[in-house]
Write a protein that holds these residues in place. Structure first.
Motif, mmCIF file in Angstrom:
data_model
loop_
_atom_site.group_PDB
_atom_site.id
_atom_site.type_symbol
_atom_site.label_atom_id
_atom_site.label_comp_id
_atom_site.label_asym_id
_atom_site.label_seq_id
_atom_site.Cartn_x
_atom_site.Cartn_y
_atom_site.Cartn_z
ATOM 1 N N TYR A 59 0.790 -1.000 -0.247
ATOM 2 C CA TYR A 59 -0.016 -0.114 -0.275
ATOM 3 C C TYR A 59 0.675 1.530 -0.281
ATOM 4 O O TYR A 59 1.774 1.886 -0.041
ATOM 5 C CB TYR A 59 -0.985 -0.368 1.686
ATOM 6 C CG TYR A 59 -0.153 0.118 2.316
ATOM 7 C CD1 TYR A 59 0.403 0.846 3.316
ATOM 8 C CD2 TYR A 59 0.404 -1.751 3.194
ATOM 9 C CE1 TYR A 59 0.781 1.072 4.278
ATOM 10 C CE2 TYR A 59 0.433 -1.247 4.275
ATOM 11 C CZ TYR A 59 0.965 -0.245 5.509
ATOM 12 O OH TYR A 59 1.667 -0.063 6.469
ATOM 13 N N VAL A 60 -0.206 2.245 -0.613
ATOM 14 C CA VAL A 60 1.094 3.781 -0.634
ATOM 15 C C VAL A 60 -0.189 4.744 -0.022
ATOM 16 O O VAL A 60 -1.274 4.779 -0.362
ATOM 17 C CB VAL A 60 0.909 4.277 -2.413
ATOM 18 C CG1 VAL A 60 1.917 5.562 -2.223
ATOM 19 C CG2 VAL A 60 1.923 3.499 -2.843
ATOM 20 N N TYR A 61 1.170 5.018 0.802
ATOM 21 C CA TYR A 61 0.032 6.430 1.919
ATOM 22 C C TYR A 61 0.942 7.175 2.064
ATOM 23 O O TYR A 61 1.741 7.320 1.448
ATOM 24 C CB TYR A 61 -0.109 5.534 3.369
ATOM 25 C CG TYR A 61 0.569 5.514 4.270
ATOM 26 C CD1 TYR A 61 1.048 6.390 5.438
ATOM 27 C CD2 TYR A 61 2.029 4.272 3.982
ATOM 28 C CE1 TYR A 61 2.536 6.003 5.469
ATOM 29 C CE2 TYR A 61 3.203 3.726 4.841
ATOM 30 C CZ TYR A 61 3.291 4.659 5.418
ATOM 31 O OH TYR A 61 4.334 5.127 6.385
ATOM 32 N N ASP A 62 0.028 8.853 2.383
ATOM 33 C CA ASP A 62 0.581 9.815 2.350
ATOM 34 C C ASP A 62 1.661 10.142 4.166
ATOM 35 O O ASP A 62 0.732 9.828 4.791
ATOM 36 C CB ASP A 62 -0.400 11.545 2.150
ATOM 37 C CG ASP A 62 0.036 12.618 2.664
ATOM 38 O OD1 ASP A 62 1.111 12.485 2.770
ATOM 39 O OD2 ASP A 62 -0.638 13.202 2.754
ATOM 40 N N HIS A 63 2.505 9.645 4.326
ATOM 41 C CA HIS A 63 2.771 10.209 5.128
ATOM 42 C C HIS A 63 2.777 10.998 6.280
ATOM 43 O O HIS A 63 3.697 11.218 7.425
ATOM 44 C CB HIS A 63 4.151 9.703 5.385
ATOM 45 C CG HIS A 63 5.984 10.845 5.386
ATOM 46 N ND1 HIS A 63 6.094 11.388 5.999
ATOM 47 C CD2 HIS A 63 5.747 11.043 4.077
ATOM 48 C CE1 HIS A 63 6.947 12.066 5.131
ATOM 49 N NE2 HIS A 63 6.917 11.861 4.359
ATOM 50 N N ILE A 117 -6.623 -0.438 3.808
ATOM 51 C CA ILE A 117 -6.627 0.023 2.245
ATOM 52 C C ILE A 117 -7.951 0.846 2.994
ATOM 53 O O ILE A 117 -7.588 1.691 2.036
ATOM 54 C CB ILE A 117 -7.128 -1.308 1.880
ATOM 55 C CG1 ILE A 117 -5.528 -2.606 1.358
ATOM 56 C CG2 ILE A 117 -7.132 -0.465 0.443
ATOM 57 C CD1 ILE A 117 -6.062 -3.281 0.485
ATOM 58 N N ALA A 118 -8.115 0.781 3.800
ATOM 59 C CA ALA A 118 -9.432 1.261 4.290
ATOM 60 C C ALA A 118 -9.013 3.185 5.294
ATOM 61 O O ALA A 118 -10.115 3.591 4.931
ATOM 62 C CB ALA A 118 -10.393 1.020 5.044
ATOM 63 N N GLU A 119 -7.754 2.756 5.491
ATOM 64 C CA GLU A 119 -8.078 3.760 6.353
ATOM 65 C C GLU A 119 -7.457 5.469 5.267
ATOM 66 O O GLU A 119 -6.820 5.072 3.954
ATOM 67 C CB GLU A 119 -6.307 4.078 6.634
ATOM 68 C CG GLU A 119 -5.813 3.163 7.815
ATOM 69 C CD GLU A 119 -6.855 3.697 9.120
ATOM 70 O OE1 GLU A 119 -7.036 5.076 9.553
ATOM 71 O OE2 GLU A 119 -6.790 2.933 10.612
ATOM 72 N N ARG A 120 -7.591 5.744 5.927
ATOM 73 C CA ARG A 120 -8.308 7.784 4.961
ATOM 74 C C ARG A 120 -6.951 8.096 4.976
ATOM 75 O O ARG A 120 -5.542 7.738 5.083
ATOM 76 C CB ARG A 120 -8.899 9.036 5.429
ATOM 77 C CG ARG A 120 -8.675 9.834 5.124
ATOM 78 C CD ARG A 120 -9.596 10.913 5.833
ATOM 79 N NE ARG A 120 -9.730 12.258 4.983
ATOM 80 C CZ ARG A 120 -9.870 13.355 5.578
ATOM 81 N NH1 ARG A 120 -10.738 13.447 6.224
ATOM 82 N NH2 ARG A 120 -10.355 14.478 5.048
ATOM 83 N N HIS A 121 -5.800 8.516 3.822
ATOM 84 C CA HIS A 121 -5.197 8.680 2.802
ATOM 85 C C HIS A 121 -4.601 7.917 2.314
ATOM 86 O O HIS A 121 -3.039 7.843 2.393
ATOM 87 C CB HIS A 121 -4.215 10.099 3.934
ATOM 88 C CG HIS A 121 -5.119 10.955 4.139
ATOM 89 N ND1 HIS A 121 -5.105 11.748 3.755
ATOM 90 C CD2 HIS A 121 -5.985 10.947 5.454
ATOM 91 C CE1 HIS A 121 -5.510 13.130 3.975
ATOM 92 N NE2 HIS A 121 -6.481 12.921 4.867
#
Length: 136
Positions: A59-63, A117-121
């Motif tokens: 997964y890719v996320y905004d740190h 995966i469902a976490e915002r951002h």
């Protein structure tokens, strides 16, 4: 190893021969074994909610997103029995890629992956599953 006889119609045989050529199999038997394994994996993963599996969650996320890293860490700590290993990669100034290896019951692995995966951002997420036949 056992020998079996299988009858295929001409169109299916042509498709099989194309797969053999494209993937570089040495013969049809190798291709049929691989295709059978893939089909069996999919069947087991659809019907075996209490079966053991290995999951690769990427997964890719905004740190920079507020508390997201903390929420993700907490999710994995709450399911510590599933987490085998993870790798963290800085993609650019704002985005990180994480790859987590999970091991456990299919339903539990899916539940954790869906939560992450469902976490915002969290921008992109994918779970790949493999049956863990050594524990069946």
């Amino acid at each position: 190893m056992r020998r079996i006889t299988v009858t295929l119609d001409d169109d299916l045989m042509d498709e099989l021969d194309q797969v053999v050529r494209e993937r570089g199999y040495q013969n049809r038997s190798e291709a049929i074994r691989d295709l059978t394994r893939q089909g069996m994996q999919q069947t087991l993963l659809k019907t075996g909610s209490q079966k053991s599996c290995i999951g690769v969650l990427s997964y890719v996320y905004d740190h920079e997103a507020r508390d997201l890293a903390k929420r993700l860490t907490n999710a994995f700590h709450h399911a510590h029995e599933l987490s085998v290993a993870s790798m963290h990669v800085h993609l650019d100034h704002d985005r990180c890629l994480e790859i987590s290896i999970l091991k456990g019951l299919l339903d539990d692995v899916k539940r954790l992956a869906e939560h992450v995966i469902a976490e915002r951002h969290v921008m992109h997420g994918k779970l790949s599953l493999i049956p863990n036949s050594s524990e069946d």
